[in-house]
Design an enzyme around this catalytic site. Structure first.
Site, PDB file in Angstrom:
ATOM      1  N   GLY A  33      50.811  33.570  51.756  1.00  0.00           N
ATOM      2  CA  GLY A  33      51.311  34.261  50.444  1.00  0.00           C
ATOM      3  C   GLY A  33      50.946  33.442  49.381  1.00  0.00           C
ATOM      4  N   GLY A  76      43.749  31.879  50.761  1.00  0.00           N
ATOM      5  CA  GLY A  76      43.064  32.266  51.832  1.00  0.00           C
ATOM      6  C   GLY A  76      43.517  32.085  53.096  1.00  0.00           C
ATOM      7  N   SER A  77      44.752  31.975  53.165  1.00  0.00           N
ATOM      8  CA  SER A  77      45.478  31.462  54.591  1.00  0.00           C
ATOM      9  C   SER A  77      44.950  32.841  55.544  1.00  0.00           C
ATOM     10  CB  SER A  77      46.957  31.442  54.574  1.00  0.00           C
ATOM     11  OG  SER A  77      47.620  32.537  53.963  1.00  0.00           O
ATOM     12  N   ALA A  85      42.438  35.003  55.429  1.00  0.00           N
ATOM     13  CA  ALA A  85      40.956  35.040  55.658  1.00  0.00           C
ATOM     14  C   ALA A  85      40.488  33.719  56.445  1.00  0.00           C
ATOM     15  CB  ALA A  85      40.492  35.151  54.040  1.00  0.00           C
ATOM     16  N   ASP A 135      37.047  36.957  49.910  1.00  0.00           N
ATOM     17  CA  ASP A 135      37.686  35.887  50.620  1.00  0.00           C
ATOM     18  C   ASP A 135      36.993  35.472  52.114  1.00  0.00           C
ATOM     19  OD1 ASP A 135      39.406  36.143  48.795  1.00  0.00           O
ATOM     20  OD2 ASP A 135      41.245  36.685  50.069  1.00  0.00           O
TER      21      ASP A 135
HETATM   22  O1  PMV Z   1      44.528  37.668  48.787  1.00  0.00           O
HETATM   23  P1  PMV Z   1      44.020  36.819  47.403  1.00  0.00           P
HETATM   24  O2  PMV Z   1      45.471  36.489  46.579  1.00  0.00           O
HETATM   25  O3  PMV Z   1      43.284  35.600  47.517  1.00  0.00           O
HETATM   26  O4  PMV Z   1      43.463  37.719  46.401  1.00  0.00           O
HETATM   27  C1  PMV Z   1      42.176  38.380  46.732  1.00  0.00           C
HETATM   28  C2  PMV Z   1      41.621  38.459  45.453  1.00  0.00           C
HETATM   29  C3  PMV Z   1      41.748  40.101  45.095  1.00  0.00           C
HETATM   30  O5  PMV Z   1      40.299  40.207  44.012  1.00  0.00           O
HETATM   31  C4  PMV Z   1      42.925  40.274  44.286  1.00  0.00           C
HETATM   32  C5  PMV Z   1      41.489  41.204  46.035  1.00  0.00           C
HETATM   33  C6  PMV Z   1      40.185  41.252  46.818  1.00  0.00           C
HETATM   34  O6  PMV Z   1      40.146  41.759  47.802  1.00  0.00           O
HETATM   35  O7  PMV Z   1      39.065  40.912  46.335  1.00  0.00           O
END
Ligand code: PMV
Length: 286
Positions: A104, A108-109, A111, A153
């Protein structure tokens, strides 16, 4: 025993607008997620999610389809996609997944664990998967977690390095001069899904306003690519601050992020912005 690691990431420019086809720049972190796989004597798939302190045993492929806990559906999708695509038998093995990235935080945890699992299964079964295939399999898992991910990600967590991404295409940025970044946690975890939906709702209500912000973020990101290559840290900081302003207009910043930005700039950083989905998570400064 086989062990595969995949790095976490942070987004330097272009989060949110990247979901709508604009460019974004991401870089890999030296903090990883790990997948360990070994054979066991039981004819079961044993899945150990170390960070959640949970272990699940499945005695058949049918059980993997029907008895997977809903909260970890992304892992079910991961296993089923390799089972269905490559016809492998995942029984008789133990898979352990863990991450040094906190959940959270927007680093990238999800992904990187997805990439580590797909890379691990690919290696364990000699599937000869290339990086594009691993990234694509991880993307299917990400869809469960995020709803409508741009794909940035899984791409950065598979390929590492620093890259510019747009519409499922990416280019690694070569020979970027060394810079120091500061990543600060807001002490609030966030949901990418909630933040992405918030932007989607605003776009529906005020399409012209939001599209204009996206276009401007796109221009900031294009400039940042050139500035990164030149290693002009002060200019890069200005662009990060500009990107932060635009993200605030999209409604994904909050008081905690603003406070960290203010403290960072007051203490000599050139730029500071939220990284990832916002509404919590982390702030990156240069
Ligand atoms: O999951 P996060 O917090 O790394 O956000 C990803 C980046 C966003 O642009 C908000 C969503 C996306 O799918 O690219």
């Amino acid at each position: 025993m086989l062990k595969v690691i995949a790095p976490g990431k942070c987004i330097l420019f272009g989060e949110h607008s990247v979901v709508y086809g604009y460019p974004a720049i991401a870089m890999a972190l030296g903090i990883n997620s790990t997948c360990k796989i070994k054979r066991i004597s039981h004819n079961q798939l044993r899945l150990h999610l170390k960070d959640y302190d949970r272990t699940f045993n499945f005695s058949s492929i049918r059980e993997i389809r029907s008895k997977f806990p809903q909260e970890f559906k992304n892992f079910q999708v991961g296993f089923l996609s390799v089972i269905d695509r490559y016809g492998i038998d995942v029984l008789g093995m133990e898979v352990q997944i863990s991450s040094d990235l906190f959940m959270g935080g927007g680093l990238g945890s999800s992904a990187s664990t997805a990439v580590a699992l797909m890379g691990g299964l690919g290696s364990f079964f000699d599937l000869d998967l290339d990086k594009a295939q691993i990234s694509d399999l991880a993307y299917n898992m990400e869809k469960i977690v995020h709803g409508n991910p741009s794909g940035i990600d899984n791409t950065i967590c598979t390929n590492g390095n620093i890259l510019i991404y747009q519409n499922k295409q990416f280019q690694t940025l070569e020979n970027i001069p060394h810079s120091n970044f500061l990543i600060t946690y807001t002490n609030m975890d966030h949901s990418t899904k909630v933040a992405v939906e918030k932007v989607a709702n605003l776009k529906q209500q005020r399409p012209e306003y939001v599209n204009k912000i996206f276009r401007t973020i796109g221009k900031v990101t294009d400039k940042a690519e050139k500035v990164l290559k030149r290693g002009n840290i002060a200019k890069l900081g200005d662009l990060m601050n500009k990107n932060q302003e635009l993200l605030t207009k999209l409604g994904v910043s909050n008081r905690q992020i603003k406070k960290i930005n203010k403290i960072s700039l007051k203490n000599g950083l050139y730029g500071s912005k939220l990284t990832g989905a916002g509404l919590g998570g982390c702030v990156i400064g240069i």
